[in-house]
Design a protein around this motif. Structure first.
Motif, mmCIF file in Angstrom:
data_model
loop_
_atom_site.group_PDB
_atom_site.id
_atom_site.type_symbol
_atom_site.label_atom_id
_atom_site.label_comp_id
_atom_site.label_asym_id
_atom_site.label_seq_id
_atom_site.Cartn_x
_atom_site.Cartn_y
_atom_site.Cartn_z
ATOM 1 N N LEU A 1 0.611 0.390 -4.173
ATOM 2 C CA LEU A 1 -1.335 0.220 -4.313
ATOM 3 C C LEU A 1 -1.867 2.098 -4.149
ATOM 4 O O LEU A 1 -0.895 2.692 -3.948
ATOM 5 N N SER A 2 -1.981 2.686 -5.357
ATOM 6 C CA SER A 2 -2.281 4.185 -6.140
ATOM 7 C C SER A 2 -3.225 4.375 -3.395
ATOM 8 O O SER A 2 -3.829 3.419 -3.242
ATOM 9 N N GLU A 3 -3.318 5.658 -3.471
ATOM 10 C CA GLU A 3 -3.709 5.887 -1.489
ATOM 11 C C GLU A 3 -5.486 5.923 -1.996
ATOM 12 O O GLU A 3 -5.793 6.516 -2.816
ATOM 13 N N ASN A 4 -5.753 4.737 -1.266
ATOM 14 C CA ASN A 4 -7.159 4.747 -1.245
ATOM 15 C C ASN A 4 -7.817 5.104 0.351
ATOM 16 O O ASN A 4 -8.959 4.694 0.187
ATOM 17 N N ALA A 5 -6.989 5.126 1.119
ATOM 18 C CA ALA A 5 -7.642 5.850 2.623
ATOM 19 C C ALA A 5 -6.659 6.880 2.648
ATOM 20 O O ALA A 5 -7.317 7.629 2.155
ATOM 21 N N ASP A 6 -6.271 7.518 3.943
ATOM 22 C CA ASP A 6 -5.837 8.822 4.798
ATOM 23 C C ASP A 6 -4.442 8.749 4.462
ATOM 24 O O ASP A 6 -3.658 9.445 4.909
ATOM 25 N N ASN A 7 -3.798 6.852 4.350
ATOM 26 C CA ASN A 7 -1.873 6.983 3.963
ATOM 27 C C ASN A 7 -2.002 7.224 5.461
ATOM 28 O O ASN A 7 -0.691 7.645 5.545
ATOM 29 N N THR A 8 -2.471 6.336 6.238
ATOM 30 C CA THR A 8 -1.424 6.250 8.155
ATOM 31 C C THR A 8 -1.715 4.858 8.326
ATOM 32 O O THR A 8 -2.369 4.059 7.440
ATOM 33 N N GLU A 9 -1.429 4.532 9.611
ATOM 34 C CA GLU A 9 -0.505 2.988 9.723
ATOM 35 C C GLU A 9 -1.986 2.567 10.257
ATOM 36 O O GLU A 9 -3.096 3.287 10.789
ATOM 37 N N GLY A 10 -2.036 1.716 10.235
ATOM 38 C CA GLY A 10 -3.592 0.471 10.569
ATOM 39 C C GLY A 10 -4.204 0.976 9.155
ATOM 40 O O GLY A 10 -5.579 0.332 9.499
ATOM 41 N N SER A 11 -4.634 2.051 8.369
ATOM 42 C CA SER A 11 -5.503 2.063 7.550
ATOM 43 C C SER A 11 -5.345 1.637 6.149
ATOM 44 O O SER A 11 -5.034 0.543 5.476
ATOM 45 N N GLY A 12 -6.194 1.692 5.304
ATOM 46 C CA GLY A 12 -6.982 1.052 4.381
ATOM 47 C C GLY A 12 -5.799 0.671 2.885
ATOM 48 O O GLY A 12 -5.074 0.319 2.298
ATOM 49 N N ASP A 13 -4.239 2.079 3.155
ATOM 50 C CA ASP A 13 -3.177 2.440 2.729
ATOM 51 C C ASP A 13 -2.659 1.335 3.278
ATOM 52 O O ASP A 13 -0.928 1.054 2.892
ATOM 53 N N ASP A 14 -2.602 0.623 4.222
ATOM 54 C CA ASP A 14 -0.989 -0.459 4.843
ATOM 55 C C ASP A 14 -1.150 -1.298 4.948
ATOM 56 O O ASP A 14 -1.375 -2.288 6.151
ATOM 57 N N LYS A 15 -1.198 -2.072 3.807
ATOM 58 C CA LYS A 15 -1.401 -3.300 3.547
ATOM 59 C C LYS A 15 -0.189 -3.830 2.387
ATOM 60 O O LYS A 15 0.430 -3.201 2.569
ATOM 61 N N VAL A 16 -0.603 -4.918 2.600
ATOM 62 C CA VAL A 16 0.752 -5.854 1.483
ATOM 63 C C VAL A 16 0.062 -7.147 0.814
ATOM 64 O O VAL A 16 -0.878 -7.840 1.639
ATOM 65 N N TYR A 17 -0.192 -8.073 -0.476
ATOM 66 C CA TYR A 17 -0.622 -8.384 -1.066
ATOM 67 C C TYR A 17 0.430 -9.512 -1.139
ATOM 68 O O TYR A 17 1.192 -9.290 -2.486
ATOM 69 N N ILE A 18 0.400 -10.982 -1.501
ATOM 70 C CA ILE A 18 1.647 -11.811 -1.734
ATOM 71 C C ILE A 18 0.587 -13.467 -1.714
ATOM 72 O O ILE A 18 -0.890 -13.080 -2.107
ATOM 73 N N GLY A 75 0.716 -1.553 -0.128
ATOM 74 C CA GLY A 75 0.366 0.012 -0.357
ATOM 75 C C GLY A 75 0.702 1.332 0.186
ATOM 76 O O GLY A 75 2.225 1.202 0.187
ATOM 77 N N ALA A 76 0.244 2.607 -0.279
ATOM 78 C CA ALA A 76 0.810 3.936 0.217
ATOM 79 C C ALA A 76 1.286 3.775 0.533
ATOM 80 O O ALA A 76 2.236 5.101 0.723
ATOM 81 N N TYR A 77 0.927 3.942 1.955
ATOM 82 C CA TYR A 77 1.294 4.267 3.405
ATOM 83 C C TYR A 77 2.747 3.325 3.910
ATOM 84 O O TYR A 77 4.314 3.838 3.970
ATOM 85 N N LEU A 78 2.963 2.149 3.106
ATOM 86 C CA LEU A 78 3.859 0.873 3.228
ATOM 87 C C LEU A 78 5.121 1.627 2.561
ATOM 88 O O LEU A 78 6.489 1.755 3.031
ATOM 89 N N GLU A 79 4.916 1.768 1.122
ATOM 90 C CA GLU A 79 5.695 2.766 0.891
ATOM 91 C C GLU A 79 6.634 4.087 1.220
ATOM 92 O O GLU A 79 8.150 4.020 0.794
ATOM 93 N N LEU A 80 5.635 4.554 1.214
ATOM 94 C CA LEU A 80 5.792 5.948 1.791
ATOM 95 C C LEU A 80 7.174 5.745 3.214
ATOM 96 O O LEU A 80 8.284 6.615 3.203
ATOM 97 N N GLU A 81 6.341 4.701 3.796
ATOM 98 C CA GLU A 81 6.782 4.509 5.080
ATOM 99 C C GLU A 81 8.653 3.517 5.378
ATOM 100 O O GLU A 81 9.711 4.263 6.472
ATOM 101 N N ALA A 82 7.828 2.996 4.391
ATOM 102 C CA ALA A 82 9.646 2.178 4.558
ATOM 103 C C ALA A 82 10.285 2.383 3.719
ATOM 104 O O ALA A 82 11.799 1.649 3.306
ATOM 105 N N PHE A 83 9.957 3.023 2.111
ATOM 106 C CA PHE A 83 11.136 3.060 1.387
ATOM 107 C C PHE A 83 11.235 4.365 0.796
ATOM 108 O O PHE A 83 12.252 4.689 -0.181
ATOM 109 N N ARG A 84 10.394 5.668 1.523
ATOM 110 C CA ARG A 84 10.291 7.121 0.872
ATOM 111 C C ARG A 84 10.016 7.335 -0.284
ATOM 112 O O ARG A 84 10.132 7.891 -0.600
ATOM 113 N N GLY A 85 8.941 6.492 -0.387
ATOM 114 C CA GLY A 85 8.365 6.566 -1.745
ATOM 115 C C GLY A 85 9.216 5.982 -3.128
ATOM 116 O O GLY A 85 8.343 6.578 -4.069
#
Length: 410
Positions: A189-206, A159-169
């Motif tokens: 993934l494109s930003e889909n929620a509010d791009n915060t921890e635990g939100s819909g943008d803080d996810k991983v698909y494997i 998700g967009a949050y994880l990319e921003l926080e873990a890899f600086r975008g």
């Protein structure tokens, strides 16, 4: 005395004793305000859920299965449902297991404890809409492919949050640890929620079998499937149910729902809850009505000589009765208007305070608590009706006063 004159007298009475009038209307104000807020929140929740379901699409079918455990000869697995899609291409277009994995996500020394990890197949991403079955789109890279799922490759979409926080975008091609195993990021993934921890943008698909191994090899119990169109969703559901019934021989082990049915079930639950809450809030209206009746009884006592003078000048019982009923109705009407304004203001505050939290939890769907015109009209009508109803007893008492006794009253 006509209605206009009685109405003006009622307003004048409210102006001359403002504090008493306000205390009299307080129950109505609180009751109407509470009803407006509850209906506004209900409307906001319903609209947000409907918006969320619309993003999923009307052709989504969700199947939940529960393994029979020890003693069961066979359970349905992903291959069985893949075969079903191939057997009925005119009704079904894809199937994806949906596995929620319990795994720690780390990037270097940084840990992401609230990140959700899901296992899916390549069919979870629809090539025709360029969105996932849950309405998410890609901003970078690609989604999981057949070869990734078939070979259980350690690749992921984040998700967009994880990319921003873990890899600086800049996440593509970088490595992420999931359950102690390094995974290569192939898509964002494109930003889909509010791009915060635990939100819909803080996810991983494997890949789903990878997720199943991370969860201890548990049986897949949730499948997302898509029908060819909105019109074939019901038929697709029937096909899936027949296949599951053939294996389990009982509806106790599975449940199949279309997105339309899920939306209807949520709306029914919301409506039931709203009815209960509105009924509780309506108790304040009852208290307000009793307050109006009490103050009108006091008013009749205070104006006994006035009633006697009016009767001696030719006023009939219906004239006296209508005057006091209009007074009670006017008092409750003003209280109703103030209650509506109070409720709308609280609804606006609720939108500001709760909206962000609800939006992040529902994948970016907007939340706006606002009453409908019908809600406002009904609330106002009920407030006036309560005033008239509870004002009738004092009005009737005033109308039946003996004019001679009334004139002699001190």
């Amino acid at each position: 005395m006509n209605f206009t004159q009685s109405f003006k007298l009622a307003l004048n009475s409210l102006r001359t004793s403002k504090m008493r009038a306000f205390l009299t209307m307080l129950g109505i104000i609180i009751g109407v305000g509470a009803v407006i807020v509850i209906l506004s929140l209900g409307n906001g929740m319903t609209n947000m859920m409907n918006e969320q379901f619309e993003t999923l699409g009307a052709n989504l079918v969700q199947a939940m299965v529960w393994p029979r455990g020890e003693g069961g000869t066979r359970d349905v697995d992903a291959d069985d449902l893949y075969d079903l899609v191939e057997q009925y291409p005119q009704y079904l277009t894809g199937v994806s297991p949906y596995v929620s994995a319990s795994a720690k996500v780390r990037s270097g020394t940084e840990s992401f404890d609230r990140t959700s990890v899901y296992g899916v197949s390549e069919s979870f991403f629809k090539s025709d809409t360029q969105k996932t079955m849950q309405g998410e789109s890609l901003s970078k890279g690609r989604f999981l492919r057949y070869i990734d799922v078939e070979r259980h490759q350690n690749v992921c979409v984040i998700g967009a949050y994880l990319e921003l926080e873990a890899f600086r975008g800049d996440a593509l091609g970088k490595s992420l640890s999931i359950g102690g195993i390094p995974y290569t990021v192939v898509g964002v993934l494109s930003e889909n929620a509010d791009n915060t921890e635990g939100s819909g943008d803080d996810k991983v698909y494997i890949p789903y079998e990878n997720a199943s191994r991370l969860s201890g090899g548990s049986h897949q119990d949730m499948y997302l499937m898509t029908s060819t169109s909105r019109d074939t969703a019901a038929a697709a559901k029937g096909i899936i149910e027949n296949r599951l019934q053939k294996t389990y021989q009982s509806t106790d082990y599975y449940m199949v729902m279309t997105s339309a049915e899920m939306m209807d079930a949520m709306n029914t639950m919301m409506n039931t809850m709203m009815i209960v809450l509105v009924a509780i809030a309506a108790i304040s209206l009852l208290v307000g009505g009793i307050g109006i009746m009490n103050i009108m009884l006091v008013s009749v006592t205070e104006r006994t000589r006035e009633i006697g003078i009016r009767k001696s000048l030719g006023a009939k019982q219906r004239d006296i009765r209508s005057q006091f009923v209009i007074e009670a109705g006017t008092t409750s009407a003003v209280g109703g208007v103030l209650g509506i304004l109070f409720g709308v203001a609280l609804a606006a505050v609720a939108t500001a305070l709760v909206g962000g939290l609800m939006t992040s939890g529902m994948g970016g769907a907007t939340f706006t608590a606002a009453p409908s015109a019908g809600d406002i009209a009904v609330s106002f009508g009920v407030s006036v009706g309560i005033g008239v109803l509870f004002g009738y007893l004092p009005a009737n008492k005033a109308a039946k006063l003996n004019p001679i006794d009334a004139l002699r009253y001190e």
